[in-house]
Scaffold this active site. Structure first.
Site, PDB file in Angstrom:
ATOM      1  N   ARG A 103      -8.277  26.840  -2.929  1.00 51.20           N
ATOM      2  CA  ARG A 103      -9.181  27.576  -2.041  1.00 51.20           C
ATOM      3  C   ARG A 103     -10.075  28.475  -2.872  1.00 51.20           C
ATOM      4  O   ARG A 103      -9.636  29.072  -3.862  1.00 51.20           O
ATOM      5  CB  ARG A 103      -8.409  28.338  -0.958  1.00 51.20           C
ATOM      6  CG  ARG A 103      -7.706  29.571  -1.419  1.00 51.20           C
ATOM      7  CD  ARG A 103      -7.176  30.379  -0.246  1.00 51.20           C
ATOM      8  NE  ARG A 103      -6.527  31.579  -0.749  1.00 51.20           N
ATOM      9  CZ  ARG A 103      -6.107  32.568  -0.010  1.00 51.20           C
ATOM     10  NH1 ARG A 103      -6.241  32.519   1.293  1.00 51.20           N
ATOM     11  NH2 ARG A 103      -5.534  33.622  -0.536  1.00 51.20           N
ATOM     12  N   THR A 107     -14.953  32.490  -0.537  1.00 54.09           N
ATOM     13  CA  THR A 107     -15.249  31.986   0.817  1.00 54.09           C
ATOM     14  C   THR A 107     -13.953  31.657   1.573  1.00 54.09           C
ATOM     15  O   THR A 107     -13.978  31.490   2.793  1.00 54.09           O
ATOM     16  CB  THR A 107     -16.071  30.689   0.732  1.00 54.09           C
ATOM     17  OG1 THR A 107     -15.270  29.704   0.070  1.00 54.09           O
ATOM     18  CG2 THR A 107     -17.357  30.899  -0.043  1.00 54.09           C
ATOM     19  N   ASP A 201       1.108  36.126  -4.422  1.00 52.62           N
ATOM     20  CA  ASP A 201       0.595  34.780  -4.712  1.00 52.62           C
ATOM     21  C   ASP A 201       1.781  33.878  -5.054  1.00 52.62           C
ATOM     22  O   ASP A 201       2.421  34.046  -6.096  1.00 52.62           O
ATOM     23  CB  ASP A 201      -0.397  34.849  -5.885  1.00 52.62           C
ATOM     24  CG  ASP A 201      -1.054  33.498  -6.112  1.00 52.62           C
ATOM     25  OD1 ASP A 201      -0.332  32.501  -6.300  1.00 52.62           O
ATOM     26  OD2 ASP A 201      -2.296  33.438  -6.088  1.00 52.62           O
ATOM     27  N   ASP A 204       1.610  32.022  -8.451  1.00 49.81           N
ATOM     28  CA  ASP A 204       1.832  32.916  -9.598  1.00 49.81           C
ATOM     29  C   ASP A 204       3.296  33.318  -9.693  1.00 49.81           C
ATOM     30  O   ASP A 204       3.860  33.405 -10.799  1.00 49.81           O
ATOM     31  CB  ASP A 204       0.981  34.186  -9.467  1.00 49.81           C
ATOM     32  CG  ASP A 204      -0.493  33.904  -9.723  1.00 49.81           C
ATOM     33  OD1 ASP A 204      -0.825  32.764 -10.088  1.00 49.81           O
ATOM     34  OD2 ASP A 204      -1.298  34.823  -9.539  1.00 49.81           O
TER      35      ASP A 204
END
Ligand code: URA
Length: 212
Positions: A103, A107, A201, A204
């Site tokens: 992604r 945006t 995340d 991560d």
């Protein structure tokens, strides 16, 4: 679209440790694996089976086995890979396809950079693995692709979901044979598209920040 939020103390316990920022990557990977197996148990409640007759050491009896075509498991790269072992432990005979999606962090739009799965998914039950149902963009694109290829039904397995993402799926995939199984629906998405309180995340935390 159906959504199933698992209400189980073991699920809540593992999720709490996953959320904790002090949990290191090896522990995060192990807990993800364990949590996925619990979610997968619920997600496969409607997996197709057929009747078989077998002979035990004592008698002939009726049983069931998974039907053909075998279910297809599709982890969405990168973070979905961390869910694959937990899923295939429960469904060892499933086929595995791969979908690389990323992604755009500005945006929040999802785009596909790799697809490795059969062109024809007619009659297939598909299980998509994506840890975070955040804006919903990635899962909508992935599930549309699977249904366009003929998948009979699609179950998305997510560690966590945001109410905004669930609403997007409900709108964009209305009337499609889609189920979401998750450990929790959190409070909201923040302005960066992160689930709050969430777990950060997921890629991560599973794999570190290589490539950033
Ligand atoms: N992806 C993640 O890894 N975490 C979030 O909170 C949202 C999207």
């Amino acid at each position: 679209m159906r959504i199933h939020v698992l209400d189980h103390p073991l699920v809540a316990h593992k999720l709490t440790t996953l959320r904790d920022e002090r949990t290191d990557s090896p522990t995060f990977r192990r807990l993800t694996d364990e949590l996925v197996t619990l979610l997968a148990y619920e997600a496969t409640r409607d997996v197709r089976t057929e009747q078989v007759e077998i002979t035990t050491p004592v008698a002939v009896t009726a049983g069931v086995k998974l039907s053909y075509p075998r279910p297809l498991v599709v982890p969405i790269l990168r973070a979905g890979l961390g869910m694959l072992d937990g899923m295939t432990r429960l469904l060892p005979t499933a086929e595995v396809g791969f979908l690389g999606m990323v992604r755009n962090e500005e945006t929040l739009e999802a785009s596909t950079y790799a697809t490795r799965m059969p062109e024809d998914l007619s009659g297939r039950q598909v299980y998509v693995l994506d840890p975070m149902l955040a804006t919903g963009g990635t899962l909508v694109a992935a599930i549309r692709l699977l249904i366009e290829r003929g998948a009979t039904d699609v179950t998305a397995i997510c560690l966590l979901a945001a109410p905004e993402g669930v609403a997007v799926l409900e709108k964009e995939l209305a009337g499609m044979p889609v189920t979401v199984v998750t450990a929790a629906v959190d409070d909201h998405l923040n302005e960066h598209g992160y689930i709050v309180p969430g777990l950060g995340d997921a890629g991560d935390r599973l794999y570190g920040t290589a490539g950033d």
